[in-house]
Enzyme design. Structure first.
Site, PDB file in Angstrom:
ATOM      1  N   LYS A  44       0.843  -1.209   0.000  1.00 15.32           N
ATOM      2  CA  LYS A  44       0.000   0.000   0.000  1.00 15.32           C
ATOM      3  C   LYS A  44       0.875   1.254   0.000  1.00 15.32           C
ATOM      4  CE  LYS A  44      -0.418  -0.558   4.982  1.00 15.32           C
ATOM      5  NZ  LYS A  44      -1.193  -1.237   6.034  1.00 15.32           N
ATOM      6  N   ARG A 142     -11.243   0.125  14.006  1.00 14.41           N
ATOM      7  CA  ARG A 142     -10.851   0.918  12.853  1.00 14.41           C
ATOM      8  C   ARG A 142     -11.588   0.368  11.638  1.00 14.41           C
ATOM      9  NH1 ARG A 142      -4.483   0.940  11.121  1.00 14.41           N
ATOM     10  NH2 ARG A 142      -5.122  -1.081  10.317  1.00 14.41           N
ATOM     11  N   TYR A 268      17.838  29.854   8.665  1.00 13.02           N
ATOM     12  CA  TYR A 268      16.679  30.660   9.080  1.00 13.02           C
ATOM     13  C   TYR A 268      16.664  30.851  10.594  1.00 13.02           C
ATOM     14  CZ  TYR A 268      14.367  30.299   4.515  1.00 13.02           C
ATOM     15  OH  TYR A 268      14.041  30.401   3.197  1.00 13.02           O
ATOM     16  N   MET A 324      13.428  23.994   3.004  1.00  9.00           N
ATOM     17  CA  MET A 324      12.630  23.145   2.118  1.00  9.00           C
ATOM     18  C   MET A 324      13.510  22.319   1.178  1.00  9.00           C
ATOM     19  SD  MET A 324       9.744  24.185  -0.684  1.00  9.00           S
ATOM     20  CE  MET A 324       8.760  25.141   0.452  1.00  9.00           C
TER      21      MET A 324
HETATM   22  C1  LIG Z   1      -0.370  -2.186   6.604  1.00  5.89           C
HETATM   23  C2  LIG Z   1      -0.978  -3.479   7.002  1.00  5.89           C
HETATM   24  C3  LIG Z   1      -0.184  -4.629   7.123  1.00  5.89           C
HETATM   25  C4  LIG Z   1       1.321  -4.585   7.013  1.00  5.89           C
HETATM   26  O1  LIG Z   1       1.845  -4.065   8.219  1.00  5.89           O
HETATM   27  P1  LIG Z   1       3.428  -3.943   8.484  1.00  5.89           P
HETATM   28  O2  LIG Z   1       3.504  -3.468   9.880  1.00  5.89           O
HETATM   29  O3  LIG Z   1       3.935  -2.936   7.505  1.00  5.89           O
HETATM   30  O4  LIG Z   1       4.028  -5.263   8.269  1.00  5.89           O
HETATM   31  C5  LIG Z   1      -0.816  -5.839   7.379  1.00  5.89           C
HETATM   32  N1  LIG Z   1      -2.157  -5.894   7.552  1.00  5.89           N
HETATM   33  C6  LIG Z   1      -2.955  -4.818   7.462  1.00  5.89           C
HETATM   34  C7  LIG Z   1      -4.416  -4.954   7.665  1.00  5.89           C
HETATM   35  C8  LIG Z   1      -2.405  -3.573   7.200  1.00  5.89           C
HETATM   36  O5  LIG Z   1      -3.174  -2.497   7.136  1.00  5.89           O
END
Ligand SMILES: *Cc1c(COP(=O)(O)O)cnc(C)c1O
Length: 383
Positions: A44, A142, A268, A324
């Protein structure tokens, strides 16, 4: 220019090296911890910022068949790169998005009773679609079905029995702390809810562990694990040493050297005061490139640890406010520091997790915020 054997083309100010050999190594290490369990890798948010397409293709080439993304968009974009794999959408179907799952053969995670209803409209019409994942919430509040939702489903057999459920999954809230009693509680609750659900669904595969969960031991592996961070080399547990190989190296070019030999200030707010002859190098990188302003020093009276660059393994502390697009470092002790050479901001000398500790955040956030401006080099791309 050359950095530890990696060729850097002219005109490149900053370089993000992603070591695909290290990614493969980390995948195989996880595999060795759970040899009888399928690995579905979390890619993701563009594989945590590192490039989902390249990374997923690399992992597919060594046998990974399942990939998790958060959004439908992400899945649609990846489908053509990953023709023979399962792409699971963790956020599940949203209103009127069902047809995208059909068109791109995406696998939904069903997180709520309303998502189940949405998905059932396809099933009713006999539209060919993938078997679904069912997510039950065991302590995150969640995503996923609540305990109440599960009882509703179990008392209304029609709701589930026409759905083709392939995997039941849940997500651990405290897996990074192996001593936390929450882990065991979630595992027990998961098994209890699964027992109720499988009376209706029939046999399914089970999945609970993210990266940290993989390291909790075989009780947590079940049929499928879902690592992300560990594949990208992050340290995922609080206690143990990190067994993963570093994947990310971030380099910035020196674009100017200043010999400051009179009382002066840097950056800065004039927060860093110089009272003795000092050699300052200016790097072509800034907070827009993921080195957060909070990781720099506020003033030279600041006693907190702050971020450091390295040149040939030698410490070059960041001095003055991070801008930046620019970072100033003290290279008084480093005679070879010259315009054109590259300093390491993340790599063998300073890990993402080190930088995260200094910045008051976690490695995941550093990784996903490195940004799009770096020239990217994928090491080991063609072998
Ligand atoms: C992001 C996620 C993972 C992976 O988690 P990591 O800590 O990056 O290994 C696994 N399961 C779900 C539901 C997630 O949202």
């Amino acid at each position: 220019m050359n950095f530890n054997g990696t060729q850097i083309p002219p005109g490149v100010s900053s370089v993000l090296i992603v070591d695909l050999e290290a990614i493969k190594h980390n995948y195989r290490h996880i595999q060795s911890l759970a040899p009888d369990t399928e690995i579905g890798v979390s890619i993701k948010s563009d594989a945590y910022g590192l490039g989902a397409s390249v990374i997923a293709k690399t992992l597919a080439s060594i046998g990974c068949k399942t990939f998790f993304v958060a959004t439908i968009d992400e899945g649609v974009k990846l489908r053509s790169d990953l023709p023979n794999t399962e792409i699971v959408i963790l956020n599940g179907p949203t209103a009127n998005s069902e047809w995208l799952f059909v068109e791109h053969q995406l696998t939904p995670t069903l997180n709520s009773l309303s998502q189940i209803d949405t998905w059932k409209t396809l099933k009713k019409d006999n539209i060919p679609c993938k078997a679904a994942y069912l997510h039950i919430d065991t302590g995150m509040s969640r995503l996923g079905l609540s305990i109440n939702d599960v009882s509703q489903l179990c008392s209304n057999v029609n709701m589930l029995n026409e759905l083709d459920i392939k995997v039941i999954m849940s997500h651990l809230s405290c897996a990074d702390d192996e001593k936390s009693s929450t882990n065991k509680k979630q595992l027990v609750l998961f098994n209890t809810l699964v027992k109720q659900l499988t009376v209706i669904t029939g046999p399914v595969r089970l999945s609970l562990a993210n990266s940290a969960g993989c390291l909790l031991g075989s009780d947590y592996h079940l049929d499928m694990i879902r690592p992300g961070a560990s594949i990208y080399g992050l340290k995922v547990t609080k206690s143990a040493q990190n067994p993963m190989r570093r994947v990310v190296h971030l380099l910035a070019q020196i674009i100017q050297i200043r010999n400051v030999d009179h009382p002066s200030t840097v950056g800065y707010g004039a927060t860093h005061k110089i009272n003795q002859p000092t050699k300052i190098a200016t790097l072509a990188m800034g907070y827009a490139d993921g080195i957060s302003r909070a990781s720099g020093q506020v003033s030279n009276k600041d006693n907190r640890p702050f971020a450091t660059a390295f040149i040939n393994g030698k410490v070059a502390p960041i001095v003055g406010r991070i801008s930046m697009d620019l970072i100033t470092i003290d290279v008084t002790q480093i005679p070879e520091a010259k315009p054109g050479i590259y300093a390491e901001l993340i790599g063998n000398n300073i890990s993402i997790d080190d930088l995260a500790d200094i910045s008051g955040t976690i490695g995941y956030e550093i990784l996903t915020r490195l940004g799009q401006r770096h020239h990217r080099i994928y090491k080991g791309l063609d072998n």
